[in-house]
Structure formats: C-alpha cells, structure tokens
Design an enzyme around this catalytic site. Structure first.
Site, PDB file in Angstrom:
ATOM      1  N   GLN A 100      29.776  52.466  37.352  1.00 40.92           N
ATOM      2  CA  GLN A 100      28.616  52.952  36.540  1.00 40.92           C
ATOM      3  C   GLN A 100      27.171  52.454  37.471  1.00 40.92           C
ATOM      4  O   GLN A 100      26.896  51.289  37.769  1.00 40.92           O
ATOM      5  CB  GLN A 100      28.563  52.294  35.258  1.00 40.92           C
ATOM      6  CG  GLN A 100      27.382  53.055  34.456  1.00 40.92           C
ATOM      7  CD  GLN A 100      27.309  52.386  32.775  1.00 40.92           C
ATOM      8  OE1 GLN A 100      27.051  51.197  32.878  1.00 40.92           O
ATOM      9  NE2 GLN A 100      27.327  53.183  32.123  1.00 40.92           N
ATOM     10  N   TYR A 172      17.958  52.919  29.170  1.00 34.57           N
ATOM     11  CA  TYR A 172      17.691  52.333  30.699  1.00 34.57           C
ATOM     12  C   TYR A 172      16.839  53.568  31.112  1.00 34.57           C
ATOM     13  O   TYR A 172      16.683  54.605  30.667  1.00 34.57           O
ATOM     14  CB  TYR A 172      18.983  51.835  31.344  1.00 34.57           C
ATOM     15  CG  TYR A 172      19.562  50.679  30.675  1.00 34.57           C
ATOM     16  CD1 TYR A 172      18.747  49.505  30.779  1.00 34.57           C
ATOM     17  CD2 TYR A 172      20.543  50.571  29.899  1.00 34.57           C
ATOM     18  CE1 TYR A 172      19.088  48.095  30.044  1.00 34.57           C
ATOM     19  CE2 TYR A 172      21.006  49.336  29.310  1.00 34.57           C
ATOM     20  CZ  TYR A 172      20.271  48.212  29.499  1.00 34.57           C
ATOM     21  OH  TYR A 172      20.824  47.148  28.839  1.00 34.57           O
TER      22      TYR A 172
END
Ligand code: FMN
Ligand code: SF4
Length: 376
Positions: A100, A172
């Site tokens: 990720q 994010y």
C-alpha cells in the site's frame, strides 16, 4: 463458507480464498522506514494464518509523506533490500502481498521527517486533527509526488510484490485532492470532481507507465468523507468509473477519516452484534453495480456467517479484515477448519496505541491480560 474459500485470480495474481488483510500500519519498521526482523516475523504470522491476500501497512513514498512512527518506507532504493526480504518471507510461506503506497499530505508528522521539511496539501486548509496548515502544493510539488508514486510502484515490483494498492482513503493525500473540503484549488487540480480527480488520474498513468499494464494496481478509496462539504458517494462512484477507464484492477471501498462526524471513522468502535458488522458493505455494493472491476469490502467483519452472506449476496468479491487479525492472526484458518466462532476483537481501537514503542502493533486487551497474569 464455500464462497470465502473459492480460488480466484486477478490478472497473474492467483488467490487461495476471498479474504484480504486490509492495510494495517504495524509499526514494525525502523526509524528510517526500513523493514526489520520484527516486520518479517509479524507478516509471516499473518501469512501462516491463511489469509488470501495481504495488503501491507501504508508505505510512505516521500520523506515528507510519513504520518506514523515506525511506518514502512518506500521512498528510496535504500528501502529495496528490506522490502525484497519481506516479500521473500511471505512468498516462501505461500502468501500473496501487495504494497500500500501513500503520501499522507497534510496529515504528515514533521517530527518524523528525517530533516526539517514542509507539510504539503492541495490547499492551505488546517487539518482538524493535526492542527497543522499545509503549504498549498505548487504544480512542481504535485509532479514530484506523482513521480514518487511511480518510483515506489516500480520499486515494489522489483521487490517482488504481487501488485500495489494506492491509498486513496482516510483523509490522506489522494483523498485530500478528491475532497472539496480539503481541495480548494483554482488551477486544473481543483474545482469539479473531474478536476479533483486529475492528480489521481496522473498517478494512475505514471504508475501504469512504470510497472506495465499486466501488473495489478489496486486502490483503497474513501466512498464518503463524513465531513461537512466533503467527498460524497455519488462523486466516489464517478471516480470509480474514471479509475476503471484508467485501468484499475480492484477497488477496496472504505469511508471516513479520523475527522469524520458521529463515529463514522474507518475503524468504527463497538462492532459487537451482527447487525453492526459489514458496515460499509452497502456502499461497496453500489460500486459493484457501477463498475466491472473486483470490489473489496472492509469494515467490521467479525462473524463467518456475515462474511459468507455478503459474498453470496454478491455485495462484493472479496472481504477485508484488519482488527480481528491483530487479535487472531489465524482467524481464516480457524474458520476453514470448521471452528466458526466469531472473532474475539471487541473493536475498542486500543491497538492504535500499542505501536509507539517500536515493538509492533498488538491487541491492547491481550497485552493487558498478559501483564495482569504476570503481576498476579
Ligand atoms: C492499527 C491499525 C492500523 C491501520 N493502518 C491502516 C493503513 O496503514 N492503511 C489503511 O488503509 N488502513 C489502515 N487501517 C484501517 C483498516 O485497514 C480498516 O480499514 C479498518 O480498521 C476497518 O476494518 P476492521 O473493522 O476489520 O478493523 C488501520 C487500522 C488499525 C486498527
Ligand atoms: S485492541 Fe484488540 S480488541 Fe481492541 S480493537 Fe484492537 S485488536 Fe480489537
């Protein structure tokens, strides 16, 4: 449990079952973000528990993209040796793993930067949790981030990862560009949803260019910010269509961030009854109806019956779990062996507090029980 234990494949990625370990910051890297022996041990345990696919904890792609202590790094070729060792350990045990990738944008923690640096965001909007106001990124900064994603994807491929997952959720960097609450730009990277998608579209193009069309590229996407004036499911479905056109290989549907109202955070608390479980499956089902790419649902899966029903009702193709596997890394194998007890995780979120000493994230309840046992 038939559907859960079906074999599937996505491009060259062959999966033993339909369970996914959702990305979990595990605080098992060193202060430079390099993989440690503790990380190898940690991920080996998860692999041995029978999970179909592991998504690593979020790996920062640039020095000013780190948010959490002992977070794994993928920002320079110095990270490659450790990442390769990690993949080697998982593959040698028969597991599959994707990396990720994240730039945490305005949620970055400057105390963790290797040297003093700027906090970047799409706009100078103060982050409600960190209280820091990022610098509005210039187009040059944006291109640097796009290139960092492409370089990290290429590094992941070299390290042997079975694919990558872009972190497009939980407030994010990518999510900040998609959301009108944090993206108030007036250039080509802000405005309507297509313009807010531009950064992600360019990341997709750069990443695909770096790894080639056959390498699996996934995304974890927030389908709802649950903040006033934030990103909505309708916009997220539009983004999913754009991603499908741009060649995404699977979408994990998440929602919320630590700033979300009314407890609608990604890791919701008090998932204690079956009716509280699978709390994002209805949103995932809307993606399944809209785009023809594999859909992963995450959020509150605790009972094997709920997992089976979501899969057999066709709400999603894969089911991802995080907290239950922190407490019981062998949960999937238990279910496979016929022990159909639900997960013992009580969704208290104590595990978020446990990673700060560098020993790795663990179940706070179990840790306290052990300490009491030792004391008595
Ligand atoms: C300790 C901890 C670390 C997490 N780290 C990440 C992460 O690195 N990337 C991410 O996308 N989500 C992260 N999450 C969110 C989970 O992947 C997941 O979306 C959420 O916890 C809901 O799933 P669950 O009910 O199975 O825990 C984290 C959650 C926890 C509890
Ligand atoms: S501390 Fe343990 S019980 Fe609480 S959410 Fe984390 S894994 Fe579950």
């Amino acid at each position: 449990m038939a559907a859960l234990f079906e074999k599937t494949s996505i491009k060259s990625l062959e999966l033993e079952n339909r369970s996914v370990r959702s990305a979990t910051w595990s605080a098992v890297s060193d202060r430079k973000g390099f993989v440690t022996d503790r990380a190898i041990e940690f991920y080996s345990t998860v692999t041995d528990g029978g999970i179909g696919l592991i998504v690593t904890g979020f790996q920062y792609v640039m020095a000013n993209g780190i948010a959490m202590p002992y977070q794994m790094g993928n920002y320079s070729d110095d990270c490659l040796e450790g990442l390769s060792r990690l993949v080697g350990a998982i593959h040698s045990r028969g597991g599959k793993v994707v990396a990720q990738l994240v730039h945490t944008g305005s949620k970055a923690n400057p105390k963790l930067f290797p040297e003093p640096g700027e906090i970047w965001g799409p706009s100078a909007v103060t982050d409600p949790l960190t209280s820091s106001t990022p610098k509005e990124m210039t187009q040059q900064d944006i291109h640097q981030v796009i290139e960092a994603y492409a370089a990290a994807a290429s590094r992941s491929q070299k390290a042997g990862f079975d694919g990558i997952q872009l972190h497009g959720a939980h407030g994010y960097g990518i999510n900040q560009f998609l959301s009108p609450a944090t993206n108030q730009r007036t250039d080509g990277y802000g405005g309507d949803v297509n313009r807010r998608y531009r950064l992600l579209g360019e990341v997709m193009e750069a990443v695909k260019g770096a790894v080639g069309k056959d390498y699996p590229v996934f995304i974890k996407l927030s389908a709802h910010d649950y903040v006033e004036g934030g990103f909505t499911p309708e916009e997220a479905l539009h983004v999913a269509r754009r991603l499908a056109e741009d060649g995404i290989d699977g979408i994990e549907v998440s929602a919320g961030s630590r700033a979300s109202s009314d407890g609608m955070i990604p890791s919701r608390k008090n998932v204690l009854k079956e009716e509280h479980e699978a709390y994002l499956a209805p949103l995932a089902a809307r993606f399944k109806e809209t785009v023809n790419v594999p859909i992963v649902t995450v959020g509150g899966f605790r009972s094997p019956g709920v997992v089976s029903k979501v899969l057999s009702d066709g709400l999603a193709d894969y089911v991802a779990l995080c907290r239950p596997l922190i407490r019981q890394p062998d949960l999937i194998n238990r279910w496979k062996s016929g022990d159909l007890d639900k997960a013992t995780c009580i969704s208290c979120n104590g595990c978020f507090e446990t990673g700060t000493d560098g020993q790795g994230v663990c179940c706070k309840i179990d840790k306290e029980l052990k300490e009491k046992g030792r004391a008595s």
